[in-house]
Write a protein that holds these residues in place. Structure first.
Motif, short mmCIF file in Angstrom:
data_model
loop_
_atom_site.label_atom_id
_atom_site.label_comp_id
_atom_site.label_asym_id
_atom_site.label_seq_id
_atom_site.Cartn_x
_atom_site.Cartn_y
_atom_site.Cartn_z
N UNK A 1 0.82 -1.21 0.00
CA UNK A 1 0.00 0.00 0.00
C UNK A 1 0.85 1.26 0.00
N UNK A 2 2.07 1.17 0.48
CA UNK A 2 3.03 2.27 0.38
C UNK A 2 4.20 1.72 -0.44
N UNK A 3 4.51 2.34 -1.56
CA UNK A 3 5.56 1.79 -2.42
C UNK A 3 6.95 1.97 -1.81
N UNK A 4 7.84 1.03 -2.09
CA UNK A 4 9.23 1.20 -1.66
C UNK A 4 9.84 2.44 -2.32
N UNK A 5 10.63 3.17 -1.57
CA UNK A 5 11.33 4.33 -2.10
C UNK A 5 12.53 3.82 -2.91
N UNK B 1 16.75 7.47 -4.47
CA UNK B 1 16.11 8.59 -3.78
C UNK B 1 16.42 8.61 -2.28
N UNK B 2 17.23 7.65 -1.83
CA UNK B 2 17.63 7.59 -0.43
C UNK B 2 19.01 8.21 -0.32
N UNK C 1 20.26 -0.58 5.19
CA UNK C 1 19.54 -1.33 4.15
C UNK C 1 20.46 -2.40 3.55
N UNK C 2 21.70 -2.05 3.30
CA UNK C 2 22.67 -3.03 2.77
C UNK C 2 22.88 -4.17 3.75
N UNK C 3 22.96 -3.84 5.04
CA UNK C 3 23.15 -4.88 6.07
C UNK C 3 21.92 -5.79 6.13
N UNK D 1 12.69 -2.25 3.97
CA UNK D 1 13.55 -1.14 4.35
C UNK D 1 13.25 0.10 3.52
N UNK D 2 13.02 -0.08 2.24
CA UNK D 2 12.75 1.04 1.35
C UNK D 2 11.38 1.66 1.59
#
Length: 181
Positions: free
Chosen positions: A3-7, A11-12, A21-23, A35-36
């Motif tokens: 319902x909320x798209x990953x960013x 854009x981060x 996020x990488x970890x 994470x996104x």
């Protein structure tokens, strides 16, 4: 589709968030998509991901046991996303789907778990089903198997992961399958 798209990663901008996020991606729980989604609010994302990672991958309690508890909690909450994730560290340490299924089922009768592990699984189950049963006697039983620090580690793990599972379930992330992870 959530319902909320990953960013999108491009854009981060926050380097600390990108490192978290990488970890997460390296460890497998949570995955980059989750994470996104959190990245829409970077400060909150860093705090939440940091707590999740620390509670899951650090400490003295066996990581495989924590992974079974995490999946057990996700199944109690009927959350297909978190129930479908698997920690790469736990899999590398030998955690099997058979043990996960036993931990999410009749673990009390399973020879796959020690008495200590059964007690920890019961702790997670009762915290979900009826926290009033987690009383002084229950903590006494926990302390027969775990140090006080480990009891607190398991309790904090349950609180963090179950809370995040419940809070994000309405996002409708769906199970992790090839192509959406």
């Amino acid at each position: 589709m959530s319902l909320i798209p990953p960013l999108p990663m491009d854009q981060i901008d926050d380097p600390e968030l990108k490192a978290l996020i990488a970890r997460c991606d390296k460890l497998g729980v949570p995955d980059a998509r989750f994470c996104q989604i959190l990245a829409h609010k970077p400060a909150q994302a860093k705090t939440s991901l940091g707590a999740m990672l620390h509670s899951h991958y650090e400490g003295n309690v066996d990581h495989c046991l924590k992974e079974v508890i995490r999946i057990q909690l996700a199944r109690f909450a009927e959350d297909d996303y978190f129930a479908s994730l698997r920690s790469k560290k736990a899999l590398e340490a030998g955690l099997t789907e058979e043990k996960i299924e036993a931990g999410c089922g009749d673990y009390d009768d399973s020879p796959l778990f020690s008495e200590a592990e059964k007690c920890a699984l019961a702790f997670a189950e009762q915290m979900f089903l009826d926290a009033s049963k987690v009383d002084a006697a229950f903590y006494g039983e926990m302390k027969q198997h775990f140090s006080e620090a480990e009891v607190m580690e398991i309790g904090a793990f349950i609180a963090i992961h179950f809370g995040i599972i419940k809070a994000t379930k309405p996002l409708a992330l769906g199970p992790v399958v090839a192509g959406n992870a």
